[in-house]
Scaffold this motif. Structure first.
Motif, PDB file in Angstrom:
ATOM      1  N   THR A  41     -25.839  52.144 117.238  1.00  0.00           N
ATOM      2  CA  THR A  41     -26.415  52.198 115.894  1.00  0.00           C
ATOM      3  C   THR A  41     -27.935  52.191 115.958  1.00  0.00           C
ATOM      4  O   THR A  41     -28.611  52.986 115.286  1.00  0.00           O
ATOM      5  N   LEU A  42     -28.514  51.282 116.770  1.00  0.00           N
ATOM      6  CA  LEU A  42     -29.963  51.225 116.914  1.00  0.00           C
ATOM      7  C   LEU A  42     -30.515  52.515 117.518  1.00  0.00           C
ATOM      8  O   LEU A  42     -31.615  52.954 117.179  1.00  0.00           O
ATOM      9  N   THR A  43     -29.726  53.116 118.419  1.00  0.00           N
ATOM     10  CA  THR A  43     -30.146  54.387 119.019  1.00  0.00           C
ATOM     11  C   THR A  43     -30.240  55.479 117.960  1.00  0.00           C
ATOM     12  O   THR A  43     -31.204  56.257 117.930  1.00  0.00           O
ATOM     13  N   PHE A  44     -29.242  55.525 117.069  1.00  0.00           N
ATOM     14  CA  PHE A  44     -29.284  56.499 115.977  1.00  0.00           C
ATOM     15  C   PHE A  44     -30.478  56.244 115.058  1.00  0.00           C
ATOM     16  O   PHE A  44     -31.096  57.183 114.553  1.00  0.00           O
ATOM     17  N   VAL A  45     -30.795  54.982 114.843  1.00  0.00           N
ATOM     18  CA  VAL A  45     -31.938  54.640 114.003  1.00  0.00           C
ATOM     19  C   VAL A  45     -33.230  55.154 114.638  1.00  0.00           C
ATOM     20  O   VAL A  45     -34.113  55.698 113.952  1.00  0.00           O
ATOM     21  N   VAL A  46     -33.360  54.983 115.944  1.00  0.00           N
ATOM     22  CA  VAL A  46     -34.549  55.477 116.656  1.00  0.00           C
ATOM     23  C   VAL A  46     -34.650  56.994 116.546  1.00  0.00           C
ATOM     24  O   VAL A  46     -35.734  57.555 116.290  1.00  0.00           O
ATOM     25  N   ILE A  47     -33.516  57.682 116.720  1.00  0.00           N
ATOM     26  CA  ILE A  47     -33.518  59.146 116.618  1.00  0.00           C
ATOM     27  C   ILE A  47     -33.922  59.574 115.202  1.00  0.00           C
ATOM     28  O   ILE A  47     -34.744  60.482 115.016  1.00  0.00           O
ATOM     29  N   GLY A  48     -33.353  58.917 114.202  1.00  0.00           N
ATOM     30  CA  GLY A  48     -33.704  59.234 112.821  1.00  0.00           C
ATOM     31  C   GLY A  48     -35.165  58.976 112.524  1.00  0.00           C
ATOM     32  O   GLY A  48     -35.829  59.763 111.837  1.00  0.00           O
ATOM     33  N   CYS A  49     -35.696  57.874 113.062  1.00  0.00           N
ATOM     34  CA  CYS A  49     -37.108  57.543 112.877  1.00  0.00           C
ATOM     35  C   CYS A  49     -37.994  58.622 113.501  1.00  0.00           C
ATOM     36  O   CYS A  49     -39.009  59.025 112.917  1.00  0.00           O
ATOM     37  N   GLY A  50     -37.609  59.090 114.695  1.00  0.00           N
ATOM     38  CA  GLY A  50     -38.393  60.126 115.362  1.00  0.00           C
ATOM     39  C   GLY A  50     -38.393  61.438 114.605  1.00  0.00           C
ATOM     40  O   GLY A  50     -39.433  62.097 114.455  1.00  0.00           O
ATOM     41  N   ILE A  51     -37.209  61.840 114.095  1.00  0.00           N
ATOM     42  CA  ILE A  51     -37.108  63.107 113.365  1.00  0.00           C
ATOM     43  C   ILE A  51     -37.877  63.043 112.050  1.00  0.00           C
ATOM     44  O   ILE A  51     -38.542  63.999 111.644  1.00  0.00           O
ATOM     45  N   LEU A  52     -37.808  61.901 111.361  1.00  0.00           N
ATOM     46  CA  LEU A  52     -38.439  61.783 110.050  1.00  0.00           C
ATOM     47  C   LEU A  52     -39.937  61.515 110.119  1.00  0.00           C
ATOM     48  O   LEU A  52     -40.703  62.034 109.298  1.00  0.00           O
ATOM     49  N   PHE A  53     -40.364  60.699 111.084  1.00  0.00           N
ATOM     50  CA  PHE A  53     -41.747  60.213 111.072  1.00  0.00           C
ATOM     51  C   PHE A  53     -42.571  60.617 112.294  1.00  0.00           C
ATOM     52  O   PHE A  53     -43.782  60.425 112.303  1.00  0.00           O
ATOM     53  N   GLY A  54     -41.943  61.108 113.369  1.00  0.00           N
ATOM     54  CA  GLY A  54     -42.700  61.540 114.530  1.00  0.00           C
ATOM     55  C   GLY A  54     -42.570  60.622 115.732  1.00  0.00           C
ATOM     56  O   GLY A  54     -41.883  59.594 115.695  1.00  0.00           O
ATOM     57  N   ILE A  55     -43.258  61.005 116.824  1.00  0.00           N
ATOM     58  CA  ILE A  55     -43.121  60.306 118.100  1.00  0.00           C
ATOM     59  C   ILE A  55     -43.676  58.888 118.031  1.00  0.00           C
ATOM     60  O   ILE A  55     -43.019  57.936 118.471  1.00  0.00           O
ATOM     61  N   LEU A  56     -44.877  58.730 117.502  1.00  0.00           N
ATOM     62  CA  LEU A  56     -45.529  57.419 117.531  1.00  0.00           C
ATOM     63  C   LEU A  56     -44.736  56.343 116.793  1.00  0.00           C
ATOM     64  O   LEU A  56     -44.481  55.269 117.369  1.00  0.00           O
TER      65      LEU A  56
END
Length: 283
Positions: A41-56
């Motif tokens: 679940t946390l991994t999916f959250v990280v992926i979603g965060c990257g797609i929506l907001f970027g690498i940083l």
């Protein structure tokens, strides 16, 4: 366009790589206990965060997760108590940390490529808008073309001392007309206006559809004293309009005009002064 397709291909490849890594990681965890489900679940959250907001932001979020989990495991070992990740070894946490960093970077790359594609599409839209210079309803040039023509005419007037006049017509209650009679009547109205305007000015004069309710006329080789003649012709032609059902309606316009002058160095200055000169009397 070539650049756009290249970005689409790279985005597709990055997404495939990300999902392939995710499938392998989920297979490694096996997902049978609550800890594995939480990690996924946390991994999916990280992926979603990257797609929506970027690498940083994705990297910052990943480091925060690893910090709290590492701190929790450290204090658990010191206190010999059960932790939320009691079934995970240090090796599992390291592998998960590396996987999270990979997913944060790959998802962030997807975000950047999507952002680049949007920018490219916006550039293409602006290029198409400049290329398509003709208003389909009236056959007049659009606002982008008007600025180019006005710039050329200003240079020509200054070089050869040949005056020109720009007339701006603003139709009253355009939005109300469209609401009351509909889009079809609105198109018919401006088709009729364009025909009447062509009959009122010379063929060599330039005509522009600037907006939903504005029409501009660039009268070349025209001194200021001749403008009144053109305005009288426009008044006679444009005051009445026959709807598609045969009913006659009365139209009113605001009108202003400005003669060429060396005081205006750019089309923007000329148009700004034209706006300031907009007279409140009706045509």
């Amino acid at each position: 366009m070539k650049r756009l397709f290249s970005n689409i291909y790279r985005t597709y490849f990055t997404l495939l790589l990300t999902f392939a890594g995710l499938i392998l990681f989920m297979g490694y965890l096996n997902g049978r206990d609550a800890e594995s489900v939480m990690i996924i679940t946390l991994t999916f959250v990280v992926i979603g965060c990257g797609i929506l907001f970027g690498i940083l932001p994705a990297l910052v979020f990943t480091l925060l997760i690893l910090f709290f989990i590492g701190s929790g495991m450290f204090f658990t070992e010191l206190g010999h108590t059960n932790s939320l990740f009691s079934n995970q070894t240090l090796q599992d946490v390291v592998i998960w940390g590396v996987a999270l960093l990979f997913f944060a970077i790959s998802a962030g790359n997807v975000h950047e490529r999507i952002k680049t594609m949007r920018h490219t599409i916006d550039q293409q839209k602006r290029a198409i808008k400049q290329f398509v210079a003709i208003d389909s309803t009236t056959g007049f040039d659009n606002a982008e073309r008007m600025r180019l023509e006005l710039s050329e005419e200003m240079k020509r007037a200054e070089r050869y001392k040949q005056p020109f006049v720009f007339i701006l017509l603003h139709m009253h209650y355009s939005a109300e007309f469209k609401t009351l009679y509909g889009e079809k009547e609105m198109q018919h109205l401006f088709q009729q206006l364009s025909m009447k305007i062509r009959e009122s000015v010379r063929e060599t004069d330039k005509k522009f559809r600037l907006s939903e309710e504005r029409i501009g006329l660039l009268l070349t080789h025209t001194p200021a004293e001749n403008v009144s003649i053109v305005l009288e012709k426009l008044k006679d032609k444009l005051q009445t309009h026959v709807l598609l059902n045969g009913r006659e309606v009365t139209l009113t316009f605001h009108v202003c005009h400005l003669t060429s002058s060396s005081d205006y160095r750019t089309p923007e200055q000329f148009l700004e002064e034209l706006e300031n000169e907009m007279m409140m009397n009706e045509l």
